[in-house]
Scaffold this active site. Structure first.
Site, short mmCIF file in Angstrom:
data_model
loop_
_atom_site.label_atom_id
_atom_site.label_comp_id
_atom_site.label_asym_id
_atom_site.label_seq_id
_atom_site.Cartn_x
_atom_site.Cartn_y
_atom_site.Cartn_z
N GLU A 284 -32.24 35.43 -2.54
CA GLU A 284 -32.99 34.52 -3.40
C GLU A 284 -34.35 34.35 -2.71
OE1 GLU A 284 -32.31 33.29 -6.29
OE2 GLU A 284 -30.13 33.34 -6.52
O1 0X9 Z 1 -27.25 32.07 -10.71
C1 0X9 Z 1 -27.55 33.19 -10.30
O2 0X9 Z 1 -27.29 34.22 -10.91
C2 0X9 Z 1 -28.28 33.33 -8.97
N1 0X9 Z 1 -29.36 32.37 -8.89
S1 0X9 Z 1 -30.66 32.53 -9.86
O3 0X9 Z 1 -31.50 31.37 -9.68
N2 0X9 Z 1 -31.52 33.77 -9.39
O4 0X9 Z 1 -30.25 32.72 -11.18
C3 0X9 Z 1 -27.31 33.08 -7.85
C4 0X9 Z 1 -26.07 33.91 -7.86
C5 0X9 Z 1 -25.22 33.62 -6.69
N3 0X9 Z 1 -23.87 34.10 -6.82
C6 0X9 Z 1 -23.52 35.34 -6.49
N4 0X9 Z 1 -24.36 36.19 -6.04
N5 0X9 Z 1 -22.26 35.66 -6.63
ZN ZN Z 2 -31.69 35.38 -10.62
#
Ligand code: 0X9
Ligand code: ZN
Length: 700
Positions: free
Chosen positions: A438
């Site tokens: 992120e």
């Molecule tokens: O919610 C998401 O898809 C991700 N954050 S975002 O703000 N870019 O949308 C985090 C995903 C975290 N979970 C996994 N990677 N499993």
């Molecule tokens: Zn995202």
């Protein structure tokens, strides 16, 4: 971040929602829009925070035809009000709101000036490409084509198998020595960007890494060695439709003059600068190519579209993914229903991706599996998820990468539960390591200088940054101790194939998966094949902790907290325990959050857990093997009423039991002239090297 947007805004003093409505074409609006010219003198487009303490409020807001942004949380949605009529609509619906940015034009002008000033002052930035502004989709495609044209032996550009819903080709580049020659069994490192339309830096960093490797190949010994030992595949923009809309609309914002003139008509239509999802306009149905580019929908996370990071097969359909089409985390009609996720599925199923990074923005995090908390129980399996089989190794690399960019390394579920995200599937199905980055502190697409700094590192991370973190990931991808290696003799030129069919667990069912990978034996009649282990992590024996009986210590408090206030209680962990659970519950359908802090000897507080579910869901923080000492439990009221709540802290001993695992095999075949000549089952663990001579394959 969906959940923490508000606290981040409050923390950083930065309001990140800068969406203003724009037409995607950018053409001068028709004359019928002219009444706005008068309104312009009276009303400046505003960003407001609408209170939506209940689901019903959110549902009502969604029917009003207003320009909802994705910047939304438990009990609020940020909305752009373009006209006085919008204000009347909102007040008429009886919804409360606060004005956050009274004049979006002025706000935009500030951002535009920052970006324009950076680009003007910078002939070439210190990035590998020298770019000083965000790429458009056309820029990405041109850059990938140019990289391949200029380095034909090192870079191959390829189209992914499925065009986007709107009919666009999706491209990637593969980087490796003699890249167009036969596949000789090297491990693949996969780098992805822009699953979410508005997360522009995630594509920039992926693309810059590709350029970095290519530019330094042959001169930088470390990079040359890494490229010689791998195939690096970069797909900078997975969600091309969404990105094109977001970038086009955002680009129009960037073009705006700071003179505050002549823009109100453009602002009269909603834009997609903050779109999140893909271009699925009608749930479960196709629409003609090009219709999404013209549609004035998806202004933010709400509205039409599938959240591509909830559409992968791994535990698809479980917690942290919505089954409502209009929601920001809509999971799609079925696992892998979208062409964009099918592309990545096929890519990962057709090669040995030993490590992957999928880039997102924002919050400065390195996230590793699992996506959902260890005590959750998928009904497809009936046992708690536990930690991933490779937790120690996944954590070690995650921590090492985070030490380069200053991000926080944690389990993905510690942010919030997700199911159906990229590495929830890729790790579960292949065993290849997968991480979500992120990128960035404050914004989905911040001023470009931040993209530069995050890539190269700044301040105490100068010279490191994501560049160094990615290089560590690539080193992991080629390190044979983190995957498996098959070697042996086989006829020169023969095709070797490793294949596996299995059922991947979704949350309450399964999907059929096939991994089908090939390599070609070199002229010396020997082969070395870097592969993922034969047994998937999800079927390895699993250590699960189940709470044994009553808590060994427990304390409860009840109280009330005024809106936007919080209440603290202290709890002392005075004995060794396996689990520390804090639950915040309240009877009304309001929204509260829970934060847990460890109190230092000097009274300082370090956050060790938080929970911020959607309205009406109780909050829970779970800490494994908590350190003894004092903890501060903070109940925060995000609702507009004063609910009475109960806070309970419990310590449990847990019984660790082992869910017995399976052993899976690859089927290795040796093929000559398209015919299978030899077939051998192969069982190989992570870190193992196994010799398999395919002698029969050589016989006539
Ligand atoms: O919610 C998401 O898809 C991700 N954050 S975002 O703000 N870019 O949308 C985090 C995903 C975290 N979970 C996994 N990677 N499993
Ligand atoms: Zn995202």
């Amino acid at each position: 971040m969906l959940r923490s947007v508000r606290s981040r805004i409050a923390l950083c003093g930065v309001t990140t929602a800068v969406l203003v409505g724009l037409t995607t074409s950018g053409a001068t609006p028709p004359a019928s829009a002219t009444p706005l010219a008068d309104a312009e003198n009276l009303f400046r487009p505003q960003l407001v925070t609408v209170d939506t303490p209940t689901r019903a409020d959110k549902a009502l807001l969604q029917t009003l035809g207003l320009d909802l942004t994705e910047h939304a949380g438990h009990d609020y949605v940020e909305v752009v009000l373009h006209t006085l009529a919008d204000v009347t609509t909102l007040t008429g619906a009886g919804l409360d709101f606060d004005v956050r940015i009274p004049d979006l034009l002025a706000r935009e002008a500030e951002n535009n000036q920052a970006n324009a000033a950076y680009a003007a002052a910078t002939a070439t930035s210190p990035l590998p490409s020298g770019r000083d502004a965000y790429r458009t989709l056309e820029d990405y495609n041109a850059d990938m084509a140019a990289l391949a044209d200029q380095h034909p032996d090192l870079v191959e550009r390829f189209a992914l198998p499925h065009p986007s819903l709107d009919g666009k080709q999706i491209y990637g580049v593969e980087i490796g020595k003699d890249v167009t020659g036969p596949d000789r069994g090297l491990p693949t490192f996969l780098m992805l960007g822009v699953h979410h339309a508005r997360e522009w830096p995630s594509g920039e960093h992926a693309m810059e890494f590709a350029v970095d490797l290519v530019r330094n190949y042959g001169t930088d010994a470390r990079i040359t060695d890494l490229v010689d030992r791998s195939r690096v595949v970069v797909v900078p923009v997975v969600n091309v439709d969404g990105f094109a809309k977001s970038r086009t609309d955002g680009g129009l914002i960037d073009l705006r003059e700071a003179d505050r003139g002549g823009t109100a008509t453009i602002l009269g239509t909603p834009g997609s600068a903050y779109m999140r999802k893909n271009c699925r306009l009608v749930d479960g149905q196709d629409t003609p190519d090009g219709s999404c580019a013209l549609a004035a929908t998806s202004n933010g996370g709400y509205g039409a579209g599938v959240d591509l990071n909830r559409n992968y097969g791994g535990y698809w359909g479980g917690p942290g993914a919505s089954d409502l089409f209009a929601d920001p985390t809509y999971r799609g009609a079925s696992a892998f229903s979208e062409p964009e996720t099918q592309n990545i599925r096929e890519l990962v199923s057709g090669r040995h991706v030993t490590t992957l990074i999928t880039n997102h923005t924002f919050s400065n995090l390195v996230l590793r599996p699992n996506g959902a908390a260890p005590d959750l129980v998928p009904s497809s399996e009936g046992v708690p998820l536990g930690d991933p089989y490779d937790e120690a190794a996944l954590k070690a690399l995650g921590d090492a990468m985070a030490a380069q960019n200053g991000y926080t390394s944690q389990h993905a579920w510690e942010l919030y539960d997700t199911t159906g995200s990229t590495e929830d599937w890729s790790y579960n199905a292949t065993g290849g390591f997968g991480y979500t980055f992120e990128i960035g502190a404050h914004e989905f697409h911040p001023p470009f200088l931040e993209v530069v700094d995050e890539y190269l590192g700044a301040g105490e991370y100068a010279g490191k940054g994501n560049r160094e973190a990615y290089l560590l990931a690539l080193e992991n991808a080629v390190d044979p101790t983190t995957h498996s290696v098959l070697t042996g003799k086989a006829p020169a030129g023969a095709t070797l194939r490793l294949q596996k069919n299995f059922a991947t667990p979704t949350w309450d069912g399964v999907i059929e998966d096939t991994l089908n990978t090939t390599m070609t034996v070199g002229p010396d009649g020997r082969y070395t094949w870097h592969v993922n282990p034969s047994t998937r992590p999800v079927v390895m024996d699993r250590q699960v902790e189940t709470v044994s009986g009553e808590p060994v210590a427990q304390e409860s408090w009840t109280g009330t907290t005024l809106p936007l206030q919080s209440t603290d209680h202290e709890f002392t962990v005075g004995q060794d325990a396996d689990l520390f659970e804090v639950v915040l519950d309240w009877p009304t359908p309001d929204d509260m959050d829970l934060e847990v802090y460890r109190k230092g000897a000097d009274g300082s507080l370090t956050q060790v857990g938080s929970s911020g579910n959607f309205v009406g869901e109780k909050e829970r923080v779970l800490l494994q093997a908590p350190e003894q000492g004092t903890y501060v439990l903070r109940a925060i009221n995000f609702a507009s009423v004063t609910p009475t709540w109960t806070l309970t802290a419990s310590l449990f001993d847990a019984e660790t039991s082992t869910v017995p695992g399976l052993v899976e095999n690859w089927t290795l075949t040796c093929e000559r002239d398209g015919r299978v000549v030899e077939r051998v089952p192969v069982v190989i663990d992570r870190g193992q090297q196994l010799r398999v001579h395919l002698n029969a394959c050589g016989r006539r």
